[in-house]
Design an enzyme around this catalytic site. Sequence first.
Site, PDB file in Angstrom:
ATOM      1  N   ASP A  14       9.313 -27.672  21.935  1.00  0.00           N
ATOM      2  CA  ASP A  14      10.355 -27.761  22.958  1.00  0.00           C
ATOM      3  C   ASP A  14      10.946 -29.163  22.846  1.00  0.00           C
ATOM      4  OD1 ASP A  14      11.955 -27.245  25.220  1.00  0.00           O
ATOM      5  OD2 ASP A  14      10.460 -28.066  26.579  1.00  0.00           O
ATOM      6  N   SER A  15      12.077 -29.375  23.508  1.00  0.00           N
ATOM      7  CA  SER A  15      12.645 -30.725  23.518  1.00  0.00           C
ATOM      8  C   SER A  15      11.751 -31.687  24.299  1.00  0.00           C
ATOM      9  CB  SER A  15      14.043 -30.696  24.135  1.00  0.00           C
ATOM     10  OG  SER A  15      13.981 -30.171  25.438  1.00  0.00           O
ATOM     11  N   GLY A  47      20.333 -31.028  26.083  1.00  0.00           N
ATOM     12  CA  GLY A  47      21.511 -30.506  26.771  1.00  0.00           C
ATOM     13  C   GLY A  47      22.838 -31.105  26.333  1.00  0.00           C
ATOM     14  N   CYS A  77      11.964 -23.456  23.620  1.00  0.00           N
ATOM     15  CA  CYS A  77      13.043 -24.357  24.005  1.00  0.00           C
ATOM     16  C   CYS A  77      14.304 -23.516  24.055  1.00  0.00           C
ATOM     17  CB  CYS A  77      13.169 -25.451  22.943  1.00  0.00           C
ATOM     18  SG  CYS A  77      14.587 -26.538  23.169  1.00  0.00           S
ATOM     19  N   GLU A 157      10.765 -32.374  37.459  1.00  0.00           N
ATOM     20  CA  GLU A 157      10.221 -33.541  36.763  1.00  0.00           C
ATOM     21  C   GLU A 157       9.819 -34.650  37.716  1.00  0.00           C
ATOM     22  OE1 GLU A 157      12.170 -34.660  33.138  1.00  0.00           O
ATOM     23  OE2 GLU A 157      11.625 -32.711  32.270  1.00  0.00           O
ATOM     24  N   CYS A 189      14.649 -21.063  31.958  1.00  0.00           N
ATOM     25  CA  CYS A 189      14.385 -22.459  31.606  1.00  0.00           C
ATOM     26  C   CYS A 189      12.893 -22.634  31.778  1.00  0.00           C
ATOM     27  CB  CYS A 189      15.164 -23.404  32.517  1.00  0.00           C
ATOM     28  SG  CYS A 189      14.671 -25.147  32.373  1.00  0.00           S
ATOM     29  N   HIS A 191      11.140 -24.943  32.681  1.00  0.00           N
ATOM     30  CA  HIS A 191      10.688 -25.681  33.870  1.00  0.00           C
ATOM     31  C   HIS A 191      10.566 -24.776  35.098  1.00  0.00           C
ATOM     32  CE1 HIS A 191      11.802 -29.251  31.580  1.00  0.00           C
ATOM     33  NE2 HIS A 191      11.448 -30.044  32.554  1.00  0.00           N
TER      34      HIS A 191
END
Lengths: 274, 274
Positions: A14-15, A47, A77, A157, A189, A191
């Site tokens: 993933d990024s 992004g 990702c 985050e 996503c 997250h």
Amino acid sequence: MVTERGRRPIGMFDSGVGGLTVARSVIDVLPHEDLIYFGDTARCPYGPRSHDEVRDFALDIMDLLVAEDVKLLVVACNSAASTTAIAEARERYDVPIISVIEPGVRAAVAATRNRRIGLLGTERTVGSGAYDDALGHTKANVEMFSRACPRFVEFVERGDTASAELLEAAHEYLDPLKDRGVDTVILGCTHYPLLAGVIQFVMGEDVVLISSAEATATEVYARLVTDGMLNDRETLGVHRFISSSAEATFGELGERFLGPEFKAFEHRPWSVRT
Amino acid sequence: MVTERGRRPIGMFDSGVGGLTVARSVIDVLPHEDLIYFGDTARCPYGPRSHDEVRDFALDIMDLLVAEDVKLLVVACNSAASTTAIAEARERYDVPIISVIEPGVRAAVAATRNRRIGLLGTERTVGSGAYDDALGHTKANVEMFSRACPRFVEFVERGDTASAELLEAAHEYLDPLKDRGVDTVILGCTHYPLLAGVIQFVMGEDVVLISSAEATATEVYARLVTDGMLNDRETLGVHRFISSSAEATFGELGERFLGPEFKAFEHRPWSVRT
């Protein structure tokens, strides 16, 4: 039936930290598998970058993972999965590749009762049309309504998954989807599984949430079983976490996403351009 | 709006480690909440015990948690939730009580397209009829087909979530449910989320799996928001894990269910009968 190939690790990237929700789902259902996770934190977020840049980064990372002799690649990702990197990688490597997009779409198509599904994602993912393409490939007679939720990542985050401010943002993003009458929502996503509480609360309990992380993990499971590639060892797998930056915050965030075992991560700086 | 009450911990219990899947889901969506988890490992499993014994044990534990000043009780134990303990506890304490049964049933009723749902659980849970009662209370026009899966817990506890032997057992338990044409399956035992890979594989990707753990966590979230009982602190919550036996295997299993933070658990032996 287990082949030699079964002993090799699963590769995932993933990024940044988000894909760790996918890693955790895979570890849950496949605890005996070895896993190498690469988080490209030095170049995160993807992004704002161009399609070609993200594609190149994804291919860099897959090169690195294939050099580690992985038996299967998981593109955890959404940004990378919405480029042409996967198609190119399928030409380049003799390793099956699973992306987070298709399993989530298929699970949503299976789950919807009224043929109206919602997609939540970053602006980049929603704007790429990759989920629309994946839905098109299923040939299902289903309408999809997408909403970019740019601030959700930032909330997660900083560890905020329950404040009044978040609830307000969630209403802003989700109320229009509710108005469309969707009965199923893809958390597009990596997250967002950590926001399942607030998203379910705002959408109401009649709406089914699809976690791309879990859908991807069950796809990885199915693929390993079908191809006879399960690791048949009795002991638990070894999980390596590699990041392209040495920032301590990566470890702290990783812990929130995966649990304390994430503390031990390797730092592998890029020698290539960032 | 946060009350003083918001600062108090959430209390949760199970007969053993299984409820830790619920704990993890709650921690995911509510990372700022304090949590006290009690695993009654000294008297586990509850399966072979009588209704009155399990009810008494559940009330013992809830007494202990209420004495710790919890703001909300989560019965993360299907066996205890299928007794009259919850109804009695609602009379006894001035604290909201959420069980794992109702949230899973409501989520399944919301998710089914063909009004045919499956329930997987231990023999005790399935035999108790508690899920049928909960379904009755929803007044939904839905048929439920139940299957006891007695060996699943044993597979999970020895860390086997992917062997050929497990796959065979899964076919034995699940094929009859497939034949009934269910489109939604409740994982009615807190161990089963760790078997989501094999269960989804055998049921097929058109079937929606409902994790009681996740459904319960979103219910806890909704209840705390609605009652203004969220903890508004900025730091992460403190999680205490208490077990009634000192066996090291509890810690090892706990780690599989919740992650390495489980290593630190307190041992609180019963002074009462076991």
